[in-house]
Design a protein around this motif. Structure first.
Motif, short mmCIF file in Angstrom:
data_model
loop_
_atom_site.label_atom_id
_atom_site.label_comp_id
_atom_site.label_asym_id
_atom_site.label_seq_id
_atom_site.Cartn_x
_atom_site.Cartn_y
_atom_site.Cartn_z
N SER A 164 0.83 -1.20 0.00
CA SER A 164 0.00 0.00 0.00
C SER A 164 0.87 1.26 0.00
N ALA A 165 0.25 2.37 -0.33
CA ALA A 165 0.96 3.66 -0.33
C ALA A 165 1.47 3.97 1.08
N MET A 166 0.69 3.60 2.10
CA MET A 166 1.11 3.86 3.47
C MET A 166 2.36 3.06 3.83
N GLU A 167 2.42 1.80 3.41
CA GLU A 167 3.59 0.96 3.67
C GLU A 167 4.82 1.57 2.98
N ARG A 168 4.63 2.02 1.75
CA ARG A 168 5.73 2.62 0.99
C ARG A 168 6.24 3.89 1.69
N ARG A 169 5.32 4.74 2.10
CA ARG A 169 5.71 5.97 2.79
C ARG A 169 6.48 5.66 4.08
N LYS A 170 6.00 4.66 4.81
CA LYS A 170 6.67 4.29 6.06
C LYS A 170 8.10 3.82 5.79
N GLY A 171 8.27 2.96 4.80
CA GLY A 171 9.61 2.46 4.46
C GLY A 171 10.55 3.57 4.04
N LEU A 172 10.07 4.45 3.20
CA LEU A 172 10.91 5.55 2.72
C LEU A 172 11.21 6.54 3.86
N ALA A 173 10.22 6.76 4.74
CA ALA A 173 10.43 7.66 5.88
C ALA A 173 11.48 7.11 6.84
N LEU A 174 11.57 5.80 6.94
CA LEU A 174 12.57 5.18 7.81
C LEU A 174 13.95 5.12 7.18
N GLY A 175 14.04 5.52 5.91
CA GLY A 175 15.35 5.61 5.28
C GLY A 175 15.62 4.64 4.14
#
Length: 130
Positions: A92-103
């Motif tokens: 999901s877009a939320m999972e993607r955002r979380k992964g990218l936000a974590l680096g």
């Protein structure tokens, strides 16, 4: 694939054997030196010991999640040059955002096309950002 005669080293952190076999095949075809670990628990020690160019990191792992591993890699200044491509079946877009936000340097949803994964690997290893 070589970079100025140097072979890229990829660590596959994936607990599903079928996916790991496909990834192993792709890494071999692309000319990457690679190894695999199936659990999150030993992944950080192996990353610190081997300092791969890229970690192909599943989000859902036994013991420790890929998100936690990503956070740990980014918190360790000695691992600042290790690139991370996260992958998950929950794309999901939320999972993607979380992964990218974590680096993470990239994020890919399973099942993925091999061509799509190959392109992401090249993009990240060539130093482009998402």
């Amino acid at each position: 694939m070589a970079d100025g005669g140097r072979q890229y080293r990829v660590l596959i952190v994936e607990d599903e054997d079928n996916i790991a076999i496909a990834l192993d095949y792709l890494m071999s075809r692309e000319g990457y030196a690679h190894e695999r670990i199936a659990t999150g628990q030993g992944a950080l020690d192996l990353i610190r010991d081997t300092r791969p160019d890229l970690v192909l990191l599943d989000v859902m792992l036994p013991e420790v999640s890929g998100y936690e591993i990503c956070q740990e890699i980014r918190a360790d200044k000695d691992l600042s040059d290790v690139r991370i491509l996260m992958m998950t079946a929950r794309g999901s877009a939320m999972e993607r955002r979380k992964g990218l936000a974590l680096g993470a340097d990239g994020f890919i949803a399973k099942p993925f096309e091999l061509g799509e994964l190959r392109a992401e690997l090249r993009r990240i290893l060539d130093g482009e950002t998402t």
